[in-house]
Each structure stands twice: as C-alpha cells, then as structure tokens.
Enzyme design. Structure first.
Site, PDB file in Angstrom:
ATOM      1  CE  LYS A 198      11.386  -3.085  -2.320  1.00  0.00           C
ATOM      2  NZ  LYS A 198      11.434  -2.476  -0.975  1.00  0.00           N
ATOM      3  N   GLY A 251       1.075  -5.542  -2.096  1.00  0.00           N
ATOM      4  CA  GLY A 251       1.209  -4.124  -1.775  1.00  0.00           C
ATOM      5  C   GLY A 251      -0.018  -3.367  -2.240  1.00  0.00           C
ATOM      6  CB  SER A 252      -0.570   0.218  -2.678  1.00  0.00           C
ATOM      7  OG  SER A 252       0.504   0.516  -3.547  1.00  0.00           O
ATOM      8  CB  THR A 253      -4.691  -0.974  -5.920  1.00  0.00           C
ATOM      9  OG1 THR A 253      -5.328  -2.020  -5.173  1.00  0.00           O
ATOM     10  CG2 THR A 253      -5.286  -0.922  -7.315  1.00  0.00           C
ATOM     11  CD  GLU A 254      -0.238   5.320  -6.095  1.00  0.00           C
ATOM     12  OE1 GLU A 254      -0.614   5.240  -4.908  1.00  0.00           O
ATOM     13  OE2 GLU A 254       0.524   6.194  -6.515  1.00  0.00           O
ATOM     14  CB  VAL A 255       2.939  -0.068  -6.063  1.00  0.00           C
ATOM     15  CG1 VAL A 255       4.205  -0.795  -6.462  1.00  0.00           C
ATOM     16  CG2 VAL A 255       3.285   1.262  -5.415  1.00  0.00           C
ATOM     17  N   GLY A 256       0.789  -1.921  -7.657  1.00  0.00           N
ATOM     18  CA  GLY A 256       0.480  -3.181  -8.340  1.00  0.00           C
ATOM     19  C   GLY A 256       0.170  -2.976  -9.817  1.00  0.00           C
ATOM     20  CD  GLU A 273      -2.784 -12.264  -3.212  1.00  0.00           C
ATOM     21  OE1 GLU A 273      -3.836 -11.673  -2.868  1.00  0.00           O
ATOM     22  OE2 GLU A 273      -2.794 -13.408  -3.693  1.00  0.00           O
ATOM     23  CB  CYS A 307      -4.399  -6.391   2.611  1.00  0.00           C
ATOM     24  SG  CYS A 307      -4.210  -8.102   3.049  1.00  0.00           S
ATOM     25  CD  GLU A 404      -5.684  -0.671   1.382  1.00  0.00           C
ATOM     26  OE1 GLU A 404      -4.842  -0.311   0.537  1.00  0.00           O
ATOM     27  OE2 GLU A 404      -5.802  -1.843   1.764  1.00  0.00           O
TER      28      GLU A 404
HETATM   29  P1  NAP Z   1       3.369  -0.357  -1.523  1.00  0.00           P
HETATM   30  O1  NAP Z   1       3.754   1.042  -1.378  1.00  0.00           O
HETATM   31  O2  NAP Z   1       2.623  -0.795  -2.728  1.00  0.00           O
HETATM   32  O3  NAP Z   1       4.723  -1.182  -1.417  1.00  0.00           O
HETATM   33  C1  NAP Z   1       4.788  -2.574  -1.407  1.00  0.00           C
HETATM   34  C2  NAP Z   1       6.174  -2.996  -1.808  1.00  0.00           C
HETATM   35  O4  NAP Z   1       6.430  -2.603  -3.168  1.00  0.00           O
HETATM   36  C3  NAP Z   1       7.289  -2.348  -0.980  1.00  0.00           C
HETATM   37  O5  NAP Z   1       8.339  -3.274  -0.841  1.00  0.00           O
HETATM   38  C4  NAP Z   1       7.681  -1.190  -1.875  1.00  0.00           C
HETATM   39  O6  NAP Z   1       8.954  -0.680  -1.619  1.00  0.00           O
HETATM   40  C5  NAP Z   1       7.596  -1.824  -3.231  1.00  0.00           C
HETATM   41  N1  NAP Z   1       7.477  -0.874  -4.341  1.00  0.00           N
HETATM   42  C6  NAP Z   1       7.015   0.403  -4.316  1.00  0.00           C
HETATM   43  N2  NAP Z   1       7.070   0.940  -5.554  1.00  0.00           N
HETATM   44  C7  NAP Z   1       7.577  -0.003  -6.374  1.00  0.00           C
HETATM   45  C8  NAP Z   1       7.865  -0.060  -7.773  1.00  0.00           C
HETATM   46  N3  NAP Z   1       7.646   0.984  -8.583  1.00  0.00           N
HETATM   47  N4  NAP Z   1       8.368  -1.196  -8.282  1.00  0.00           N
HETATM   48  C9  NAP Z   1       8.584  -2.253  -7.501  1.00  0.00           C
HETATM   49  N5  NAP Z   1       8.342  -2.263  -6.167  1.00  0.00           N
HETATM   50  C10 NAP Z   1       7.832  -1.159  -5.607  1.00  0.00           C
HETATM   51  O7  NAP Z   1       2.508  -0.860  -0.311  1.00  0.00           O
HETATM   52  P2  NAP Z   1       2.793  -0.601   1.226  1.00  0.00           P
HETATM   53  O8  NAP Z   1       2.439   0.807   1.514  1.00  0.00           O
HETATM   54  O9  NAP Z   1       4.135  -1.094   1.580  1.00  0.00           O
HETATM   55  O10 NAP Z   1       1.732  -1.608   1.894  1.00  0.00           O
HETATM   56  C11 NAP Z   1       0.398  -1.308   2.081  1.00  0.00           C
HETATM   57  C12 NAP Z   1      -0.451  -1.824   0.924  1.00  0.00           C
HETATM   58  O11 NAP Z   1      -0.291  -3.223   0.755  1.00  0.00           O
HETATM   59  C13 NAP Z   1      -1.914  -1.632   1.178  1.00  0.00           C
HETATM   60  O12 NAP Z   1      -2.541  -1.129   0.030  1.00  0.00           O
HETATM   61  C14 NAP Z   1      -2.424  -3.024   1.469  1.00  0.00           C
HETATM   62  O13 NAP Z   1      -3.756  -3.228   1.219  1.00  0.00           O
HETATM   63  C15 NAP Z   1      -1.552  -3.856   0.627  1.00  0.00           C
HETATM   64  N6  NAP Z   1      -1.501  -5.235   1.126  1.00  0.00           N
HETATM   65  C16 NAP Z   1      -2.144  -6.232   0.433  1.00  0.00           C
HETATM   66  C17 NAP Z   1      -2.139  -7.518   0.907  1.00  0.00           C
HETATM   67  C18 NAP Z   1      -2.811  -8.633   0.150  1.00  0.00           C
HETATM   68  O14 NAP Z   1      -2.452  -9.769   0.356  1.00  0.00           O
HETATM   69  N7  NAP Z   1      -3.751  -8.376  -0.710  1.00  0.00           N
HETATM   70  C19 NAP Z   1      -1.458  -7.818   2.082  1.00  0.00           C
HETATM   71  C20 NAP Z   1      -0.836  -6.793   2.775  1.00  0.00           C
HETATM   72  C21 NAP Z   1      -0.848  -5.497   2.278  1.00  0.00           C
HETATM   73  P3  NAP Z   1       9.115   0.530  -0.544  1.00  0.00           P
HETATM   74  O15 NAP Z   1       8.974  -0.110   0.764  1.00  0.00           O
HETATM   75  O16 NAP Z   1      10.441   1.106  -0.749  1.00  0.00           O
HETATM   76  O17 NAP Z   1       8.024   1.527  -0.841  1.00  0.00           O
END
Ligand code: NAP
Ligand code: MG
Length: 500
Positions: A198, A251-256, A273, A307, A404
């Site tokens: 996804k 993705g974000s820590t919150e969603v993680g 991650e 990230c 962040e």
């Molecule tokens: P995000 O809001 O956490 O979303 C990441 C993915 O998860 C998106 O596909 C999102 O869908 C999906 N998602 C959201 N809520 C969900 C749920 N309840 N259940 C399952 N999936 C869900 O993060 P983002 O804003 O797209 O990306 C930025 C974040 O990613 C930053 O915090 C960044 O640090 C982190 N990041 C980490 C790394 C690493 O390798 N450590 C690399 C890149 C980015 P939607 O698109 O519909 O919201």
C-alpha cells in the site's frame, strides 16, 4: 529565490496520466475499488490534480491478500531460488529501461528534483533489486551439536531452515515512494514471500507503474499486489488481516505504534522503520564550509523530507556563529522552484498538509522565543514550497527541537564540552541516525559508542546502501532493513532435530 518553468513530459508519462482513472493491481487484474471510490493525486509544484486512483476498502484488501496467498501456495512457492533470482534480475533491467518514465512520474507526484528521482528513485532501486536478487540463492540455516545427555547409542542431528514468512503487507510513506516500494518488495521476492503493497495516498503512481513492470518482467500473478487507498482504511485493513504473516512498515512513529500494537493481536511479524530527529555533532576542528555543504545533502535534500534528516545541529560555543552563519549562507543560496528545472535546488513539499505542518512548526519556534536566521516562509502563492530554514536560540524544551518536522528546517544549538554534546545529542525520543563531523579520528571514535542511534555517519550524512543494515533505536523503530539483516525478518526459522 524562486524559479518557475513549463515542463514537457515524456509521451509515456502522458499516456499514463491520460487514463481518466488508474486501476490497481490485484492478482493479474487491473481493478477499480469495489466501492467505486477514488482519491486524487496532486502535483505539489502546481497544485494541479494529475490523476485519481482507487480508494481501496476492506473487500479489496481481502481480494489482494487472497491473491497473494494463492500465489504463495501455487507456482511462485514452487520456484527454485535461481528462478526467483532470474526474475528479479529481469525486473531490474525493465525498471532501468523505463527509468525516465519512473523519474518523471515521481517528480510530478512527489516534487523531488528530477535529477534526484533519477539517482535515488530509479538508480538506487535498480541496484537494490539486483543486490536482493543475489540473496535469493544464498539463504541458509545453521547446523548444531545438541547437548543433553543421551541414552547409549542415541545421537541427534539438528539444523535450521529459513522459510518464507508468507504473505507480507508493505506499507510505505511518500518521501521516497518508488525506492521504498522496492525496499519492501525486493526482500519479499528474494525470500520467496508474496506481498500486498500500500503506497502513501499522496504518491501512488510510481508504485502502480512498478506493478506494470513486475508483470512485464514475468512474475506470476499475485506475487506482488498494489492496493491504493488511505492508511486508516486500506492500510488498517491490511494490518489486521489474519491472512497477513508480516507487516513491513515505514512511516511515522505515531502510526508505527498503532500498527505494532494491532499486529500483535494476531502475532503478525512486524518491522517498523519510523521517524527521527537526528543530531549532527560538529567538533571544533571542522571547516565551516565543509559542514555547511554537508547540511545541503544531510538536511535540505528532498526538502528535508528524509527520515534520517540531520535536523538538530550542535556546534562548539566558540565557533557557533561562524559555522551556523555559513550554513545560513548556503541555505539562502539554494533556489526553490519547479523540480523539473535543472537550475533549481529545492522542490516543493509533498502536500498542503505537510507545508502547513512545517510552517506551523516554524511559527511555534518563533512563539517559543527562537530566532529564524534564514528562510521561514513560503516563497510563492502556488505550490507547497517552504524555504530552507535555519533557527537558533532554541532549547530542548521547544517543540521544534523535540519533534520531527519533516521539512527543510534546521535547529542549531551550541555545546560547551563533549559530555554536554553527548547529553544533548541523546536527549530525544528518537534514535534513527546521527552524524559526527571531525578530523581527529580518536575523538570521533570515542564518541561513537556513546551515541544512541541505529546509523552513525562520520563526515557525511544520509548515505544509505543495500548492504548496510538500517533501522532505529528507541522510538525510531524495530528491526533492521537491508543487507543480510533484512532476510531474517522476511523468513521464519524452523528447527529440525533428527534422532539416529
Ligand atoms: P505515516 O502517516 O505514518 O504514513 C505512512 C504510511 O502508513 C502511509 O502509507 C499511510 O497511509 C499509512 N497509514 C497511516 N495510518 C495507518 C494505519 N492506521 N494503518 C495502516 N497504515 C496506515 O507517515 P508519512 O507522513 O506518510 O511519512 C512520513 C513519516 O515517515 C515520517 O515520520 C518519517 O520519519 C517516516 N519515515 C521513516 C523512514 C525510515 O526508514 N525510518 C523512511 C521514510 C519516512 P496514508 O498515506 O493514507 O496516510
Ligand atoms: Mg499520511
């Protein structure tokens, strides 16, 4: 400075965009969402809607997981490792051949510079697929002597096998959409898993194109499925689906945190991650130009939407003004504008929401008494741009230092001695990455074990490679991607003990 330009897109990208509604890939079928709902994809540089894609629901996720399961238990599951390797190598060639198309589409939907789409989203992805293809033929277990006392004449032989974990859910963010998709798909393919991916709602287009290329390379249907939609609906349905054996999330820590908790209900394997607030530790023997140049790649690259972004900088008291002044000069020099324009250094942020979020953080810094040395606003009324920004007079109580931001915003602080430096660098919930800048190798080596981060760079920042394990300490995640480490969480270890 702001530069605008008109863009002539390659004919293949126009064809891709001209389809009124993109479909998603489930098994061998290109399909709309069963509900008929769609979501819009916007070009962040012009704010034009460029496509719409299916807004998948639970019923679509069910079909995708079923397709992945049937492929795992069917022809794909029976392939020899060398056959998986060959298919992956073919995929790498197809992705390389279609690289210009992928790069243009990525720049269009995500806003990163075309040059970086070519380098990062395409070239690194191709290398990554080839690297992981090599692992397909090198998956191995161990053999063991076993220690219990045994009756006369009984002996045992014990060994482990590594078997595919099964059906993987790959959920990725919007900052490096194509590369992240490949980071999830390639280890799944190498280990013999199947996957439902996804992509982020903002950036589904290159993932869909990758789906086309995967079929073109000759993968059996259902090995890779691409389901577009929102995280709260499609993403959440995937995570709680009992047919999913492993979730690979970036993705974000919150969603993680939510995903980790949800996955544990079914004991679904999970790797996370997550976010970061990575410190940049500058020692007193570093040239101001060296660190200023380093921050262009370490923070401002991709408009700070990395990230691992080096977003907290610590410079020695005595040289703070000189070093930060130089970084501000570099930031001020960077040109914003169309990411297709070769004279531009910084493209837009991915979305209006992200632009508002970043500007909101800068405002909160001002309210807390911090000083914006350079940047701090949007340079144009169209497009989701934010100027490269350097902020001083900050402290560790402020939101802009603790949270962040995920934009081109640097907070800089002075330190008194190395103990003060380490205390400040580690004073964060995150632990994804850090960099140390210094010429005296003994001092650098002394600092390395004291920094709590999954990756530490020395005299550089943001270098990632297929062969270097990558992941976070603390709130930055669980597990390591890349290298041999990645294979462990795309496989299960099975122990066999034979009496003879
Ligand atoms: P995000 O809001 O956490 O979303 C990441 C993915 O998860 C998106 O596909 C999102 O869908 C999906 N998602 C959201 N809520 C969900 C749920 N309840 N259940 C399952 N999936 C869900 O993060 P983002 O804003 O797209 O990306 C930025 C974040 O990613 C930053 O915090 C960044 O640090 C982190 N990041 C980490 C790394 C690493 O390798 N450590 C690399 C890149 C980015 P939607 O698109 O519909 O919201
Ligand atoms: Mg989101």
């Amino acid at each position: 400075m702001f530069v605008g330009t008109d863009v002539e897109l390659p004919a293949t990208v126009k064809r891709f965009l001209d389809e009124p509604t993109r479909t998603m890939l489930i098994g061998d079928e290109w399909t709309a969402a069963q509900s008929g709902r769609t979501l819009d994809v916007t070009d962040p540089a012009t704010e034009r809607v460029i496509a719409n894609v299916p807004d998948a629901g639970e019923e679509d996720v069910d079909r995708a997981v079923a397709a992945a399961r049937s492929s795992l238990e069917g022809s794909w599951g029976r392939l020899m490792p060398v056959e998986r390797q060959d298919l992956m190598l073919r995929l790498a060639d197809v992705v390389a051949d279609r690289g210009e198309e992928i790069a243009h589409l990525e720049t269009l939907e995500q806003g990163k510079l075309l040059e970086f789409s070519r380098l990062v989203e395409v070239d690194m992805a191709v290398d990554y697929i080839r690297y992981m293809a090599g692992w397909a033929t090198k998956i191995e277990g161990s053999t063991f002597e076993i220690s219990p006392r045994q009756p006369e004449g009984v002996r045992y032989h014990a060994f482990t096998r590594r078997e595919p974990v099964g059906v993987v859910a790959g959920i990725v963010p919007w900052n490096f959409p194509h590369l992240m998709a490949v980071w999830k798909i390639a280890p799944a393919l190498a280990t013999g898993c199947t996957i439902v991916l996804k992509p982020a709602e903002e950036t589904p287009l290159t993932a869909l194109l990758l789906g086309e290329l995967i079929l073109e390379a000759g993968f059996p249907p259902g090995v890779v499925n691409i389901v577009t939609g929102y995280g709260e609906s499609a993403g959440a349905a995937l995570v709680r689906h009992p047919g999913i054996d492993k979730v690979a999330f970036t993705g974000s820590t919150e969603v993680g945190k939510q995903i980790g908790a949800e996955a544990m209900r079914n004991m679904t394997r999970v790797s996370l991650e997550l976010g970061g607030k990575s410190p940049v530790l500058v020692l007193d023997d570093v040239g101001a130009d060296f660190i200023a140049g380093g921050m262009v790649g370490g923070l401002f690259f991709n408009s700070g939407q990395q990230c691992v972004a080096g977003s907290r900088l610590y410079a020695p008291h005595a040289r703070f003004d000189e070093m930060v002044g130089r970084i501000a000069d570099y930031a001020d020099f960077l040109k914003l504008g169309s990411p297709f324009d070769p004279n531009v250094h910084i493209g837009p942020l991915v979305s209006k929401a992200q632009q508002d979020r970043v500007l909101g953080y800068i405002e909160s810094g001002r309210e807390d008494g911090a000083e914006v040395v350079v940047g701090g606003k949007s340079p144009s009324s169209t497009g989701f741009f934010v100027e490269p920004t350097v902020i001083v007079d900050t402290d560790h109580e402020m939101k802009i230092v603790r949270e962040e931001i995920f934009g081109p915003v640097l907070v800089a602080m002075p330190y008194s001695d190395l103990d003060d430096l380490i205390t400040k660098a580690n004073d964060t919930d995150y632990g994804l990455a850090a960099s140390v800048w210094g010429q005296n190798i003994s001092r650098v080596l002394e600092l390395l074990p004291r920094i709590k981060a999954g990756t530490i760079w020395v005299n550089t920042h943001s270098v990632l490679d297929a062969n270097m394990p990558f992941g976070g300490f603390k709130m930055s995640g669980v597990g390591r991607e890349h290298g041999r480490a990645a294979l462990d969480h795309y496989t299960e270890s099975k122990t066999v003990c034979i009496a003879y």
